[in-house]
Scaffold this motif. Structure first.
Motif, PDB file in Angstrom:
ATOM      1  N   UNK A   1       0.928   0.086   9.065  1.00  0.00           N
ATOM      2  CA  UNK A   1       1.207  -0.068   7.640  1.00  0.00           C
ATOM      3  C   UNK A   1       1.288   1.320   7.028  1.00  0.00           C
ATOM      4  N   UNK A   2       2.340   1.551   6.254  1.00  0.00           N
ATOM      5  CA  UNK A   2       2.453   2.847   5.614  1.00  0.00           C
ATOM      6  C   UNK A   2       3.337   2.741   4.380  1.00  0.00           C
ATOM      7  N   UNK A   3       3.240   3.760   3.542  1.00  0.00           N
ATOM      8  CA  UNK A   3       4.069   3.861   2.347  1.00  0.00           C
ATOM      9  C   UNK A   3       4.862   5.143   2.453  1.00  0.00           C
ATOM     10  N   UNK A   4       6.168   5.005   2.471  1.00  0.00           N
ATOM     11  CA  UNK A   4       7.017   6.184   2.626  1.00  0.00           C
ATOM     12  C   UNK A   4       8.394   5.867   2.078  1.00  0.00           C
ATOM     13  N   UNK A   5       9.018   6.869   1.472  1.00  0.00           N
ATOM     14  CA  UNK A   5      10.380   6.708   0.998  1.00  0.00           C
ATOM     15  C   UNK A   5      10.521   5.678  -0.093  1.00  0.00           C
ATOM     16  N   UNK A   6       9.477   5.486  -0.876  1.00  0.00           N
ATOM     17  CA  UNK A   6       9.540   4.509  -1.953  1.00  0.00           C
ATOM     18  C   UNK A   6       9.403   3.089  -1.485  1.00  0.00           C
TER      19      UNK A   6
ATOM     20  N   UNK B   1      -8.217  -1.424 -14.526  1.00  0.00           N
ATOM     21  CA  UNK B   1      -6.829  -1.052 -14.238  1.00  0.00           C
ATOM     22  C   UNK B   1      -6.710  -0.438 -12.851  1.00  0.00           C
ATOM     23  N   UNK B   2      -7.692   0.387 -12.488  1.00  0.00           N
ATOM     24  CA  UNK B   2      -7.680   0.989 -11.142  1.00  0.00           C
ATOM     25  C   UNK B   2      -7.815  -0.096 -10.080  1.00  0.00           C
ATOM     26  N   UNK B   3      -8.700  -1.059 -10.348  1.00  0.00           N
ATOM     27  CA  UNK B   3      -8.890  -2.155  -9.389  1.00  0.00           C
ATOM     28  C   UNK B   3      -7.621  -2.984  -9.270  1.00  0.00           C
ATOM     29  N   UNK B   4      -6.951  -3.239 -10.400  1.00  0.00           N
ATOM     30  CA  UNK B   4      -5.693  -4.009 -10.363  1.00  0.00           C
ATOM     31  C   UNK B   4      -4.659  -3.293  -9.507  1.00  0.00           C
TER      32      UNK B   4
ATOM     33  N   UNK C   1       9.319  -4.880   4.783  1.00  0.00           N
ATOM     34  CA  UNK C   1       9.197  -3.808   3.786  1.00  0.00           C
ATOM     35  C   UNK C   1       9.570  -4.337   2.408  1.00  0.00           C
ATOM     36  N   UNK C   2       9.054  -3.667   1.408  1.00  0.00           N
ATOM     37  CA  UNK C   2       9.376  -3.975   0.008  1.00  0.00           C
ATOM     38  C   UNK C   2       9.304  -2.697  -0.795  1.00  0.00           C
ATOM     39  N   UNK C   3      10.104  -2.589  -1.812  1.00  0.00           N
ATOM     40  CA  UNK C   3      10.128  -1.395  -2.640  1.00  0.00           C
ATOM     41  C   UNK C   3       8.833  -1.278  -3.450  1.00  0.00           C
TER      42      UNK C   3
ATOM     43  N   UNK D   1       5.014  -1.820  -8.453  1.00  0.00           N
ATOM     44  CA  UNK D   1       4.621  -1.173  -9.709  1.00  0.00           C
ATOM     45  C   UNK D   1       5.029  -2.004 -10.918  1.00  0.00           C
ATOM     46  N   UNK D   2       6.134  -2.713 -10.849  1.00  0.00           N
ATOM     47  CA  UNK D   2       6.526  -3.586 -11.954  1.00  0.00           C
ATOM     48  C   UNK D   2       5.483  -4.661 -12.203  1.00  0.00           C
ATOM     49  N   UNK D   3       4.980  -5.250 -11.117  1.00  0.00           N
ATOM     50  CA  UNK D   3       3.938  -6.268 -11.279  1.00  0.00           C
ATOM     51  C   UNK D   3       2.639  -5.649 -11.789  1.00  0.00           C
ATOM     52  N   UNK D   4       2.331  -4.438 -11.280  1.00  0.00           N
ATOM     53  CA  UNK D   4       1.115  -3.755 -11.766  1.00  0.00           C
ATOM     54  C   UNK D   4       1.218  -3.469 -13.258  1.00  0.00           C
ATOM     55  N   UNK D   5       2.390  -2.972 -13.678  1.00  0.00           N
ATOM     56  CA  UNK D   5       2.572  -2.663 -15.091  1.00  0.00           C
ATOM     57  C   UNK D   5       2.498  -3.925 -15.946  1.00  0.00           C
TER      58      UNK D   5
END
Length: 426
Positions: free
Chosen positions: A104-109, A25-28, A130-132, A137-141
């Motif tokens: 590349x960064x992750x910020x503001x969702x 799961x962590x790897x995914x 950019x992408x939300x 997370x939806x694909x990860x879930x």
């Protein structure tokens, strides 16, 4: 035990699944985010190729189609959105890309990839993709759900296999328990079956060997009372009659009466020892040897009176060369008494005892003038009799003969003749 085996298998399978599923799961998660960042960067670089150096002068830019859920926009050096989608004012990642590096960064969702647009050695703009993170997370879930479903499916299969194996393992033990209960209820013929599992089969074999041994011991103990009663009744009666006759006959020599009583008492003692030895289900060790002729003489003294009372007689016809040969004294004497008692009770006429040397063995023939009507195959079975007896004597004689390596058999039915073969003993 069956439930315990299932629980152990279930715990083991759960531990294995957790140890596999958690790292997976962590790897995914890491893989999905890494793939998304790489995809954003590829989209941004594909857009950079489409941007003309004159876009700052109003030249239209045709951007490639990006991800349906994402944003793709071109920013000038004034940090304003010139075309595409995205915030009207450049964010931190876009400002940093103006320095000429891919950011590349992750910020503001959001996940953001910013790629500078260069002309010569000068940066003239930035393409921002950019992408939300919610979309990622939806694909990860979704992937985690599939992983959980696979884990549950594997766990279900493990439960089914564990239950089947539990049945395979416990069924022989349950059968062994039922067999033990049957034996406890008195069925000594019950035996545990094998199942193909070495350890359980070893337990079953040991259990069967134990039951077989117990059955043999119980069989001998069960026969002990009958054997003792059968063997002691006649000597005790003879001893009692002899003493009573000595008391009621004034002319009886007391010394002779006492000597005869002592001989009968010795014979009784030997009889008890033989019956006890046979009850142990073990061959007699170190049996005392006696000359065959002496045994015949003592047997004649014991049985002359009982036969004479019925108008019958006993006759000895020994081979002189065989009378000095040694035989197991007490056992042979007991067998001889049983055969003479059988001739007395069920036979007729004169009882003849013949001693022969056959080279490898001595032969004792006990014959009377009667005719045997029983089938020879059932003759030595307990309970087989033609008269009022209990059918114990011949079976006991056969057991005594077998215990010393001798062989007792019926050689003639008319006249009835039994032969005892005694191997030569040094």
């Amino acid at each position: 035990m069956r439930q315990r085996v299932v629980r152990v298998a279930l715990v083991a399978a759960s531990v294995v699944l957790v140890l596999l599923a958690v790292p997976l799961a962590v790897v995914i998660r890491a893989s999905f985010f890494a793939d998304e960042r790489g995809e954003l960067q590829r989209d941004a670089m594909a857009a950079v190729i489409r941007v003309s150096p004159d876009f700052t002068a109003g030249d239209p830019v045709e951007l490639p189609p990006g991800q349906s859920e994402g944003q793709l926009g071109v920013y000038d050096t004034a940090l304003r959105l010139r075309t595409g989608t995205g915030p009207s004012t450049a964010d931190t990642a876009t400002r940093r890309a103006l320095a000429g590096t891919v950011v590349q960064q992750s910020a503001g969702g959001e996940l953001v990839a910013a790629v500078p647009i260069s002309q010569g050695e000068r940066v003239i703009g930035v393409v921002r993709a950019a992408i939300s993170t919610r979309s990622v997370w939806n694909r990860i879930l979704t992937a985690w759900g599939a992983l959980l479903g696979a884990a549950l499916l594997a766990l279900g299969a493990a439960i089914l296999v564990a239950r089947r194996q539990a049945r395979v393992l416990t069924a022989p033990l349950e059968s062994l328990s039922r067999t033990s209960q049957a034996i406890a209820d008195g069925d000594l013929s019950a035996r545990a079956a094998t199942c193909g599992i070495n350890e359980i089969d070893q337990v079953a074999d040991t259990h069967n060997a134990m039951v077989q041994r117990l059955a043999q011991l119980l069989h001998h103990e069960k026969n002990f009372t009958a054997n003792a009663s059968h063997q002691l009744r006649t000597p005790l009666t003879g001893l009692q009659l002899g003493l009573e006759q000595a008391l009621t006959t004034p002319t009886t020599n007391p010394r002779a009466a006492i000597e005869e009583a002592l001989e009968r008492a010795r014979h009784l003692n030997d009889t008890i020892d033989e019956v006890l030895q046979l009850a142990k289900a073990e061959p007699a060790a170190g049996a005392a040897l006696q000359p065959a002729g002496e045994l015949l003489e003592r047997a004649e003294r014991r049985w002359h009176g009982p036969l004479a009372q019925d108008g019958r007689r006993i006759r000895l016809t020994p081979d002189p060369a065989a009378t000095t040969l040694p035989v197991p004294g007490r056992t042979t004497e007991q067998i001889l008494d049983i055969l003479l008692d059988n001739a007395h009770r069920h036979g007729h006429g004169t009882v003849t005892v013949t001693l022969r040397d056959m080279g490898a063995a001595l032969a004792l023939d006990i014959a009377d003038e009667g005719t045997l009507t029983l089938h020879p195959k059932t003759l030595f079975e307990r309970g087989t009799t033609t008269g009022p007896g209990e059918g114990i004597g011949l079976a006991l004689a056969k057991d005594l003969a077998d215990s010393t390596g001798a062989r007792l058999s019926l050689t003639h039915t008319a006249p009835t003749t039994f032969t005892l073969l005694l191997p030569h003993t040094q």
